[in-house]
Design an enzyme around this catalytic site. Structure first.
Site, mmCIF file in Angstrom:
data_model
loop_
_atom_site.group_PDB
_atom_site.id
_atom_site.type_symbol
_atom_site.label_atom_id
_atom_site.label_comp_id
_atom_site.label_asym_id
_atom_site.label_seq_id
_atom_site.Cartn_x
_atom_site.Cartn_y
_atom_site.Cartn_z
ATOM 1 N N TYR B 4 0.855 -1.333 -0.131
ATOM 2 C CA TYR B 4 0.216 0.008 -0.069
ATOM 3 C C TYR B 4 0.791 1.265 0.030
ATOM 4 O O TYR B 4 1.709 1.297 0.943
ATOM 5 C CB TYR B 4 -0.983 0.104 1.403
ATOM 6 C CG TYR B 4 -1.795 1.114 1.312
ATOM 7 C CD1 TYR B 4 -2.318 2.013 0.059
ATOM 8 C CD2 TYR B 4 -2.539 1.279 2.518
ATOM 9 C CE1 TYR B 4 -3.019 2.953 0.364
ATOM 10 C CE2 TYR B 4 -3.447 2.284 2.568
ATOM 11 C CZ TYR B 4 -3.608 3.116 1.809
ATOM 12 O OH TYR B 4 -4.509 4.342 1.701
ATOM 13 N N LYS B 32 -1.932 -1.489 -3.734
ATOM 14 C CA LYS B 32 -2.901 -0.415 -3.656
ATOM 15 C C LYS B 32 -2.125 0.676 -3.685
ATOM 16 O O LYS B 32 -1.410 1.330 -2.970
ATOM 17 C CB LYS B 32 -3.565 -0.420 -2.265
ATOM 18 C CG LYS B 32 -4.652 0.453 -2.275
ATOM 19 C CD LYS B 32 -5.280 0.621 -0.629
ATOM 20 C CE LYS B 32 -6.359 1.709 -0.498
ATOM 21 N NZ LYS B 32 -6.714 1.857 0.662
ATOM 22 N N ILE B 74 -9.556 0.051 -4.092
ATOM 23 C CA ILE B 74 -10.024 -0.186 -2.756
ATOM 24 C C ILE B 74 -10.605 1.113 -2.524
ATOM 25 O O ILE B 74 -10.002 2.280 -2.507
ATOM 26 C CB ILE B 74 -8.929 -0.478 -1.864
ATOM 27 C CG1 ILE B 74 -8.456 -1.936 -2.500
ATOM 28 C CG2 ILE B 74 -9.256 -0.564 -0.434
ATOM 29 C CD1 ILE B 74 -7.378 -2.466 -1.549
#
Lengths: 109, 164
Positions: B4, B32, B74
């Site tokens: 992330y 992400k 997301i």
């Protein structure tokens, strides 16, 4: 496995700040019924900064049970400490999750 | 494991070259990415193998990221309009740009207004307003200020999260 619209799901709390597990089940059901392809439990949006490990564990367990492998369950595992993150990855990996989300450490620039 | 990258929160930008090296490890399957530079997804695509999954971490630009090779998003917005968000992403993944753009246009104000204050303050207010939660939030986060509530409420109506 990881595609489509995955939700960085909020952690429902009662006015006193306690995690509301009844609302949690309802929110998970809402996503199961409306095309969401995965749920990210305990991410930043899920208030990872202030969740206790015990709460994260119960949120994860309940989400996995509710979802029953129909969509992905991913859990926020990153912390600002490498050792703490490794420890968290260890115990989360024992739960039936599909993935762990690990960010770069905060405030360690 | 999903990496992330969110430098707006962490003050560190994990560059595509680093993600490319990490993507060679067996357990790391996705990233992400919250950096919204137009060329970022393309650079990640080039740095990582074809099987490596890129997910957008930014609702407002997710559609464009998907057109550049991201596999999805997301999403914060999906908390309040899961059906519309999944339809938008499905259209984008299918390459139906017109349909994705049409759905996304109705969500645009919501995408931005869910960040009127520190996330998740606005989305938690929205969920409570929709009757889905009791509205609790933990310090140091605080409930959405009264000055921001009318704008978010209007965005929720416009996006179909609340009846007109």
């Amino acid at each position: 496995m990881f595609s489509g619209s995955l939700v960085a799901i909020a952690t429902p709390m009662r006015p006193d700040g306690a995690v509301d597990f009844d609302a949690w089940a309802s929110l998970v059901d809402l996503h199961l019924a409306n095309g969401t392809s995965g749920i990210v439990v305990g991410g930043t949006t899920g208030e990872s900064a202030t969740l206790l490990d015990s709460e994260l564990r119960e949120l994860t367990q309940r989400a996995c049970e509710r979802v029953g492998r129909r969509i992905a369950v991913i859990v926020g595992a990153g912390t600002s400490s490498t050792a703490t993150t490794v420890e968290r990855v260890r115990w989360l990996s024992e739960l039936p999750v599909d993935g762990l989300l690990v960010g770069t450490p905060r405030a360690s620039r | 494991m999903i990496l992330y990258n969110v430098p707006s929160r962490t003050a560190v930008d994990m560059k595509p070259a680093t993600v490319g090296r990490l993507s060679q490890l067996a357990g790391i399957v996705a990233v992400k990415e919250a950096v919204t530079e137009p060329e970022r997804v393309r650079d990640l695509r080039e740095a990582c193998g074809a099987d490596f999954v890129i997910l957008s971490g930014d609702d407002a630009t997710a559609r464009h990221s998907i057109f550049s090779g991201a596999r999805g998003v997301i999403s914060v917005t999906a908390n309040v309009v899961p059906r519309a968000m999944s339809a938008m992403v499905a259209a984008a993944l299918k390459g139906d740009r017109a349909q994705a753009e049409r759905i996304d246009a109705a969500l645009a104000t919501l995408h931005s207004h869910l960040f009127l204050e520190t996330n998740p303050i606005p989305v938690k207010w929205a969920l409570a307003r929709m009757g889905l939660t009791a509205g609790g939030i933990r310090l140091p986060l605080t409930p959405l200020s009264a000055t921001h509530q009318p704008a978010l409420l209007a965005a929720l109506h416009a996006a179909g999260a609340l009846p007109e």
